[in-house]
Scaffold this motif. Structure first.
Motif, short mmCIF file in Angstrom:
data_model
loop_
_atom_site.label_atom_id
_atom_site.label_comp_id
_atom_site.label_asym_id
_atom_site.label_seq_id
_atom_site.Cartn_x
_atom_site.Cartn_y
_atom_site.Cartn_z
N GLU A 72 82.87 59.09 20.32
CA GLU A 72 83.79 58.89 21.45
C GLU A 72 83.03 58.97 22.78
O GLU A 72 83.19 58.11 23.65
CB GLU A 72 84.87 59.97 21.40
N GLU A 130 95.44 58.90 20.65
CA GLU A 130 94.30 57.97 20.56
C GLU A 130 94.46 56.78 21.50
O GLU A 130 93.53 56.01 21.70
CB GLU A 130 94.08 57.50 19.11
N HIS A 131 95.66 56.64 22.11
CA HIS A 131 95.86 55.50 23.02
C HIS A 131 96.05 55.94 24.47
O HIS A 131 96.38 55.12 25.33
CB HIS A 131 97.09 54.69 22.58
#
Lengths: 183, 216
Positions: A81, B179-180
């Motif tokens: 990430e 996650e968005h």
């Protein structure tokens, strides 16, 4: 008349109190910064007592071959990430060195998949993130220490992935690849 | 005794009664409309800035994540404004001679910060923390709108208390999968209420409507 009285009561003392909010301009200090610069020689206490390997990537003068903490699946996920946020703009998502900023004219960094970087110790990547390298600025103020190690671990994974063969894939997962997944 | 008022006076009386009420109503409506207009809440009004920075270019054209510059949005109350060092990471090479970036180079050379105009400025009596909102599934676009489509920065929402409360009362109508949260282009497919109710439970989101939640 009413409007004038209403307007006369408009003061912003409550909205804008004299205390300094983050990064607000200061009328008190000569340089107008409410956020004061750190005195020279300040030592971070974020990670408890000073840990040379964790915070410099070195053991004595030697660049470390090992990571300062165990690299778990969570660390890899974190590294992926953070890599995609901070590194991919130049290095590209696979580490080839063809990120969007490079395509716009920035100097092309070396691919992670060249011999020199494949053989580089883990601490080298930590050191480059911390202190910069060539045209690359330091990321020490943007990426905390543990995240830098997570990124170094993910770069290791990227390097493995680009040289991987079908024999490296566990037998029960191979079937997933025959469908012509992402190249 | 002759009549004091001729017949037409009835009409004048009615007109002045209803007209008077109308004028009083109009007066309050004007106050409301002005108070609710961008003149006060700056919604949709680009603010003057020392550099014509385009989020549209950096986010949409270059694909740079919000967190590349706003580094503390996940961990601190303040989302973080990038130091000039961050700008110069690319602009030491790209557009290195552009007159538009002269204030940035000057700031870097003199070690003095750029003085940006705050676009989202809450009153000082409101406590707000970015990290808790981001970690509980409040997406960037929920409050800041499609920043990736803004060539200059403007305020997308009013920042009025009723706007804050619309979500604090019914978080299930706004919550986004974690996650968005940083994804500018994600659109929810399916029913927000179903997904929202599930996420509110999963993320342990509470309906915080006490005064002291924000006014502390």
């Amino acid at each position: 008349m009413c409007a004038v009285l209403l307007l006369a009561s408009c003061r912003r003392d409550m909205q804008d109190t004299p205390r300094a909010r983050t990064f607000q301009e200061s009328k008190f200090f000569d340089d107008r910064m409410s956020a004061r610069p750190l005195p020279a020689g300040t030592v971070s206490q974020d990670y408890g007592s000073y840990d040379e390997l964790l915070e410099t990537g070195k053991i004595g003068q030697r660049v470390s071959e090992v990571f300062p903490f165990e690299i778990t699946a969570e660390v890899f996920a974190r590294g992926r990430e953070r890599f995609n946020i901070f590194c991919a703009p130049c290095h590209g998502r696979t580490g080839d060195g063809d990120g969007m900023v490079v395509r716009r004219g920035f100097r092309r960094p070396p691919s992670y998949h060249i011999e020199r970087l494949r053989n580089a110790p883990a601490g080298h990547f930590f050191d480059v993130i911390t202190n910069g390298y060539g045209s690359m600025y330091s990321y020490a103020d943007r990426v905390p220490v543990r995240d830098r190690w997570a990124i170094a671990a993910y770069i290791r994974a990227l390097q493995l992935s680009q040289g991987a063969t079908i024999a490296d894939v566990p037998a029960d997962k191979r079937a997933e690849l025959t469908g012509g997944g992402p190249q | 005794m002759p009549q004091l008022f001729h017949r037409g006076a009835n009409t004048i009386a009615r007109a002045s009664i209803y007209g008077g009420l109308g004028i009083i109503g109009l007066f309050f409506w004007v106050i409301y409309a002005v108070n609710d207009s961008p003149y006060f809440d700056f919604v949709g009004v680009p603010r003057p800035q020392p550099v014509q920075f385009s989020h549209k270019h950096h986010v949409q054209d270059d694909g740079i994540d919000c967190r590349y510059c706003h580094t503390t949005v996940e961990t601190q109350a303040f989302a973080g404004m990038p130091p000039t060092h961050t700008c110069m990471t690319c602009h030491s090479v790209l557009f290195a001679d552009s007159p538009a970036l002269a204030p940035v180079r000057q700031s870097y050379a003199d070690n003095t910060p750029l003085a940006w105009t705050r676009v989202y400025d809450l009153p000082d009596y409101v406590y707000f923390n970015h990290s808790i909102h981001v970690n509980k599934g409040v997406a960037c676009i929920t409050c800041h709108g499609r920043v990736d489509e803004m060539p200059l920065m403007w305020r997308q929402k009013t920042l009025r208390m009723n706007w804050c409360l619309s979500c604090h009362r019914s978080p299930e109508l706004f919550v986004t999968p974690r996650e968005h949260v940083f994804d500018m282009t994600w659109v929810r497919d399916g029913d927000q209420r179903d997904m929202g109710a599930r996420l509110v439970k999963e993320y342990d989101i509470k309906r915080l409507t006490d005064c002291y939640t924000c006014h502390r």
